[in-house]
Design a protein around this motif. Structure first.
Motif, PDB file in Angstrom:
ATOM      1  N   VAL A   1       0.879  -1.187   0.000  1.00  0.00           N
ATOM      2  CA  VAL A   1       0.000   0.000   0.000  1.00  0.00           C
ATOM      3  C   VAL A   1       0.908   1.225   0.000  1.00  0.00           C
ATOM      4  N   GLY A   2       0.802   2.051  -1.051  1.00  0.00           N
ATOM      5  CA  GLY A   2       1.688   3.210  -1.204  1.00  0.00           C
ATOM      6  C   GLY A   2       2.788   2.853  -2.180  1.00  0.00           C
ATOM      7  N   LEU A   3       2.587   3.233  -3.447  1.00  0.00           N
ATOM      8  CA  LEU A   3       3.537   2.832  -4.497  1.00  0.00           C
ATOM      9  C   LEU A   3       4.437   4.007  -4.872  1.00  0.00           C
TER      10      LEU A   3
ATOM     11  N   LEU B   1       8.684   5.590  -4.011  1.00  0.00           N
ATOM     12  CA  LEU B   1      10.062   5.101  -4.146  1.00  0.00           C
ATOM     13  C   LEU B   1      10.255   3.752  -3.440  1.00  0.00           C
ATOM     14  N   ILE B   2       9.860   3.695  -2.155  1.00  0.00           N
ATOM     15  CA  ILE B   2      10.133   2.481  -1.384  1.00  0.00           C
ATOM     16  C   ILE B   2       9.156   1.355  -1.757  1.00  0.00           C
ATOM     17  N   GLY B   3       7.853   1.669  -1.814  1.00  0.00           N
ATOM     18  CA  GLY B   3       6.866   0.655  -2.186  1.00  0.00           C
ATOM     19  C   GLY B   3       7.137   0.102  -3.579  1.00  0.00           C
TER      20      GLY B   3
ATOM     21  N   THR C   1       3.374   4.046   2.821  1.00  0.00           N
ATOM     22  CA  THR C   1       2.908   5.438   2.717  1.00  0.00           C
ATOM     23  C   THR C   1       3.864   6.330   3.508  1.00  0.00           C
ATOM     24  N   PRO C   2       3.708   7.656   3.402  1.00  0.00           N
ATOM     25  CA  PRO C   2       4.470   8.538   4.302  1.00  0.00           C
ATOM     26  C   PRO C   2       4.181   8.185   5.768  1.00  0.00           C
ATOM     27  N   ILE C   3       5.115   8.557   6.649  1.00  0.00           N
ATOM     28  CA  ILE C   3       5.066   8.170   8.066  1.00  0.00           C
ATOM     29  C   ILE C   3       3.709   8.470   8.696  1.00  0.00           C
ATOM     30  N   ASP C   4       3.181   9.671   8.454  1.00  0.00           N
ATOM     31  CA  ASP C   4       1.971  10.080   9.177  1.00  0.00           C
ATOM     32  C   ASP C   4       0.694   9.429   8.645  1.00  0.00           C
TER      33      ASP C   4
ATOM     34  N   ALA D   1      -3.230   5.213   9.973  1.00  0.00           N
ATOM     35  CA  ALA D   1      -4.562   5.371   9.363  1.00  0.00           C
ATOM     36  C   ALA D   1      -4.761   4.339   8.252  1.00  0.00           C
ATOM     37  N   THR D   2      -3.683   4.054   7.525  1.00  0.00           N
ATOM     38  CA  THR D   2      -3.769   3.053   6.452  1.00  0.00           C
ATOM     39  C   THR D   2      -4.033   1.662   7.046  1.00  0.00           C
ATOM     40  N   ALA D   3      -3.334   1.343   8.136  1.00  0.00           N
ATOM     41  CA  ALA D   3      -3.539   0.033   8.784  1.00  0.00           C
ATOM     42  C   ALA D   3      -4.988  -0.101   9.258  1.00  0.00           C
TER      43      ALA D   3
ATOM     44  N   HIS E   1      12.299  -1.102   8.695  1.00  0.00           N
ATOM     45  CA  HIS E   1      12.846   0.107   8.065  1.00  0.00           C
ATOM     46  C   HIS E   1      14.022  -0.273   7.180  1.00  0.00           C
ATOM     47  N   PRO E   2      13.789  -0.321   5.851  1.00  0.00           N
ATOM     48  CA  PRO E   2      14.923  -0.562   4.955  1.00  0.00           C
ATOM     49  C   PRO E   2      15.727   0.730   4.833  1.00  0.00           C
ATOM     50  N   MET E   3      17.024   0.643   5.141  1.00  0.00           N
ATOM     51  CA  MET E   3      17.847   1.865   5.172  1.00  0.00           C
ATOM     52  C   MET E   3      18.437   2.147   3.791  1.00  0.00           C
ATOM     53  N   ALA E   4      17.577   2.531   2.865  1.00  0.00           N
ATOM     54  CA  ALA E   4      18.044   2.899   1.530  1.00  0.00           C
ATOM     55  C   ALA E   4      17.100   3.946   0.997  1.00  0.00           C
ATOM     56  N   GLY E   5      17.602   4.906   0.318  1.00  0.00           N
ATOM     57  CA  GLY E   5      16.719   5.955  -0.207  1.00  0.00           C
ATOM     58  C   GLY E   5      17.395   6.716  -1.325  1.00  0.00           C
ATOM     59  N   LYS E   6      16.720   7.763  -1.750  1.00  0.00           N
ATOM     60  CA  LYS E   6      17.234   8.609  -2.833  1.00  0.00           C
ATOM     61  C   LYS E   6      16.825  10.040  -2.529  1.00  0.00           C
TER      62      LYS E   6
ATOM     63  N   GLU F   1      15.198  11.855  -4.575  1.00  0.00           N
ATOM     64  CA  GLU F   1      13.881  12.074  -5.178  1.00  0.00           C
ATOM     65  C   GLU F   1      12.861  11.107  -4.577  1.00  0.00           C
ATOM     66  N   ALA F   2      11.582  11.446  -4.764  1.00  0.00           N
ATOM     67  CA  ALA F   2      10.514  10.563  -4.284  1.00  0.00           C
ATOM     68  C   ALA F   2       9.673  10.119  -5.478  1.00  0.00           C
ATOM     69  N   GLY F   3       8.795   9.133  -5.233  1.00  0.00           N
ATOM     70  CA  GLY F   3       7.814   8.725  -6.233  1.00  0.00           C
ATOM     71  C   GLY F   3       8.188   7.450  -6.954  1.00  0.00           C
ATOM     72  N   LEU F   4       7.167   6.868  -7.561  1.00  0.00           N
ATOM     73  CA  LEU F   4       7.316   5.582  -8.248  1.00  0.00           C
ATOM     74  C   LEU F   4       8.318   5.654  -9.400  1.00  0.00           C
TER      75      LEU F   4
HETATM   76  P1  NAP Z   1       7.106   8.476  -1.783  1.00  0.00           P
HETATM   77  O1  NAP Z   1       8.002   8.123  -2.893  1.00  0.00           O
HETATM   78  O2  NAP Z   1       6.591   9.860  -1.686  1.00  0.00           O
HETATM   79  O3  NAP Z   1       5.889   7.451  -1.781  1.00  0.00           O
HETATM   80  C1  NAP Z   1       4.824   7.516  -0.883  1.00  0.00           C
HETATM   81  C2  NAP Z   1       3.617   6.860  -1.524  1.00  0.00           C
HETATM   82  O4  NAP Z   1       2.523   6.872  -0.603  1.00  0.00           O
HETATM   83  C3  NAP Z   1       3.128   7.548  -2.775  1.00  0.00           C
HETATM   84  O5  NAP Z   1       2.806   6.562  -3.720  1.00  0.00           O
HETATM   85  C4  NAP Z   1       1.885   8.288  -2.338  1.00  0.00           C
HETATM   86  O6  NAP Z   1       0.863   8.348  -3.300  1.00  0.00           O
HETATM   87  C5  NAP Z   1       1.376   7.425  -1.235  1.00  0.00           C
HETATM   88  N1  NAP Z   1       0.634   8.225  -0.251  1.00  0.00           N
HETATM   89  C6  NAP Z   1       0.892   9.479   0.151  1.00  0.00           C
HETATM   90  N2  NAP Z   1       0.028   9.865   1.114  1.00  0.00           N
HETATM   91  C7  NAP Z   1      -0.801   8.822   1.280  1.00  0.00           C
HETATM   92  C8  NAP Z   1      -1.928   8.638   2.097  1.00  0.00           C
HETATM   93  N3  NAP Z   1      -2.353   9.575   2.937  1.00  0.00           N
HETATM   94  N4  NAP Z   1      -2.554   7.460   2.012  1.00  0.00           N
HETATM   95  C9  NAP Z   1      -2.130   6.500   1.155  1.00  0.00           C
HETATM   96  N5  NAP Z   1      -1.073   6.630   0.342  1.00  0.00           N
HETATM   97  C10 NAP Z   1      -0.417   7.791   0.416  1.00  0.00           C
HETATM   98  O7  NAP Z   1       7.815   8.194  -0.376  1.00  0.00           O
HETATM   99  P2  NAP Z   1       8.884   7.079   0.003  1.00  0.00           P
HETATM  100  O8  NAP Z   1      10.229   7.706  -0.014  1.00  0.00           O
HETATM  101  O9  NAP Z   1       8.640   5.841  -0.779  1.00  0.00           O
HETATM  102  O10 NAP Z   1       8.509   6.869   1.544  1.00  0.00           O
HETATM  103  C11 NAP Z   1       7.524   5.974   1.931  1.00  0.00           C
HETATM  104  C12 NAP Z   1       7.857   5.459   3.316  1.00  0.00           C
HETATM  105  O11 NAP Z   1       9.173   4.902   3.283  1.00  0.00           O
HETATM  106  C13 NAP Z   1       7.864   6.516   4.415  1.00  0.00           C
HETATM  107  O12 NAP Z   1       7.232   5.990   5.545  1.00  0.00           O
HETATM  108  C14 NAP Z   1       9.334   6.754   4.681  1.00  0.00           C
HETATM  109  O13 NAP Z   1       9.568   7.127   6.026  1.00  0.00           O
HETATM  110  C15 NAP Z   1       9.926   5.408   4.359  1.00  0.00           C
HETATM  111  N6  NAP Z   1      11.327   5.410   3.928  1.00  0.00           N
HETATM  112  C16 NAP Z   1      11.767   6.357   3.051  1.00  0.00           C
HETATM  113  C17 NAP Z   1      13.094   6.326   2.638  1.00  0.00           C
HETATM  114  C18 NAP Z   1      13.645   7.361   1.684  1.00  0.00           C
HETATM  115  O14 NAP Z   1      14.814   7.663   1.737  1.00  0.00           O
HETATM  116  N7  NAP Z   1      12.826   7.912   0.810  1.00  0.00           N
HETATM  117  C19 NAP Z   1      13.954   5.326   3.103  1.00  0.00           C
HETATM  118  C20 NAP Z   1      13.454   4.344   3.950  1.00  0.00           C
HETATM  119  C21 NAP Z   1      12.128   4.398   4.364  1.00  0.00           C
HETATM  120  P3  NAP Z   1       0.727   9.554  -4.337  1.00  0.00           P
HETATM  121  O15 NAP Z   1       1.718   9.238  -5.394  1.00  0.00           O
HETATM  122  O16 NAP Z   1      -0.658   9.456  -4.757  1.00  0.00           O
HETATM  123  O17 NAP Z   1       1.025  10.837  -3.591  1.00  0.00           O
END
Ligand code: NAP
Length: 282
Positions: A7-9, A11-13, A66-69, A73-75, A113-118, A120-123
């Motif tokens: 759920v939440g597609l 960068l990470i999903g 999804t984002p942390i906050d 609510a998603t669960a 918590h997978p410790m990898a990121g970028k 930029e955000a998004g699919l």
């Molecule tokens: P992201 O690329 O912005 O992806 C978040 C996804 O969640 C988007 O597909 C977004 O959909 C969706 N979303 C946003 N608000 C939502 C809501 N209220 N209900 C349902 N879906 C929602 O962010 P991300 O970097 O993958 O981060 C996602 C999680 O991974 C976070 O909890 C973050 O703490 C964790 N994380 C991040 C990193 C990092 O470096 N980026 C590393 C490890 C863990 P839309 O496209 O429709 O907005």
């Protein structure tokens, strides 16, 4: 093979989906927007996708990405659709407040918590193999079902990540140092440079910025929402590390003011010899 739901597609999903579907798991992806679900299917990040949360119904293991906050609510929203044996895990960068909330909502919850990121955000920036060779922290507590933990552990291990386990509070204190503090330090570096009063010097600095500035500004120039949510959800531990960082910076300033080059050399030598304890060779 586990039936996976993501759920939440973003960068990470998306990155998880690319790996897990490549390894043969059926992966259903749930996005807020139909366009994102279609994009995930097209890029092979999922084997089925849509916008209806009821799509989690067949899943053995659900990853909330999804984002942390929005995690709790998603669960809450997916719980009525799940079988009681299903396991929920998350990927949020902060665990101390999320884990107890999730455990109250779903007994088969395992924090992760997978410790990898970028930057930029998004699919669109999701990447296969993103987690390989990177730490993947699981944060079980006394309340965690050992069988659920083992299932999430096996999936995380299949991503070729380096598994690690600790309590949610220990996780938050540790990531304050190596993830959340660096975001604040790196963004402050960029903002401090912008404080240069002479426009010609500022323009020259921007022209001369090269690999060193690229390395040191990378995490500070990343997605603002993620940094803000890290600070909001890990406020106490982040403030503690910021205070100690300020004291360290002040110490360096004192040495330079006093022209104590030997002491400065010692401090920089200590930093050089300590760094490999954090950054291991690939
Ligand atoms: P992201 O690329 O912005 O992806 C978040 C996804 O969640 C988007 O597909 C977004 O959909 C969706 N979303 C946003 N608000 C939502 C809501 N209220 N209900 C349902 N879906 C929602 O962010 P991300 O970097 O993958 O981060 C996602 C999680 O991974 C976070 O909890 C973050 O703490 C964790 N994380 C991040 C990193 C990092 O470096 N980026 C590393 C490890 C863990 P839309 O496209 O429709 O907005």
């Amino acid at each position: 093979m586990e039936r996976i739901a993501i759920v939440g597609l973003g960068l990470i999903g998306g990155s998880l989906g690319l790996d897990l579907s490549r390894y043969g798991h059926p992966v259903v992806g749930i996005a807020r927007r139909a366009k994102t679900a279609e994009q995930a299917l097209t890029m092979g990040a999922v084997t089925a996708a849509g916008t209806d949360l009821a799509l989690v119904a067949e899943a053995d293991v659900v990853f909330i990405c999804t984002p942390i906050d929005a995690v709790a609510a998603t669960a809450k929203a997916i719980a009525p659709h799940l079988s009681p044996e299903a396991v929920i895990t998350d990927v949020a960068s902060v665990k101390g407040d999320i884990v107890p909330a999730m455990e109250a909502l779903w007994p088969n919850f395992v924090g992760g918590h997978p410790m990898a990121g970028k930057a930029e955000a998004g699919l669109a920036v999701a990447e296969a193999g993103l987690f390989a060779g990177r730490p993947y922290v699981l944060t079980p507590t006394e309340a965690t079902n050992p069988a659920a933990l083992e299932r999430v552990r096996a999936i995380a291990a299949s991503l070729q990540a380096n598994l690690c386990q600790c309590h949610p509070d220990q996780h938050d204190r540790a990531v304050a140092w190596i993830s959340h503090l660096p975001v604040m330090v790196s963004s402050s570096l960029i903002l401090a440079c912008q404080g240069e009063a002479d426009p010609a010097i500022l323009a020259l600095a921007q022209t001369l910025a090269s690999s060193g500035f690229q390395d040191t500004s990378r995490v500070g120039g990343g997605v603002p929402e993620l940094g803000m949510l890290m600070a909001r959800h890990n406020r106490v531990a982040l403030l503690e590390s910021l205070t100690q960082y300020q004291q360290q910076l002040e110490q360096i300033k004192i040495l330079i003011t006093a022209e104590d080059w030997d002491a400065l050399h010692n401090a920089l030598t200590q930093a050089q010899t300590t760094r490999p304890a954090y950054i291991k060779p690939a």
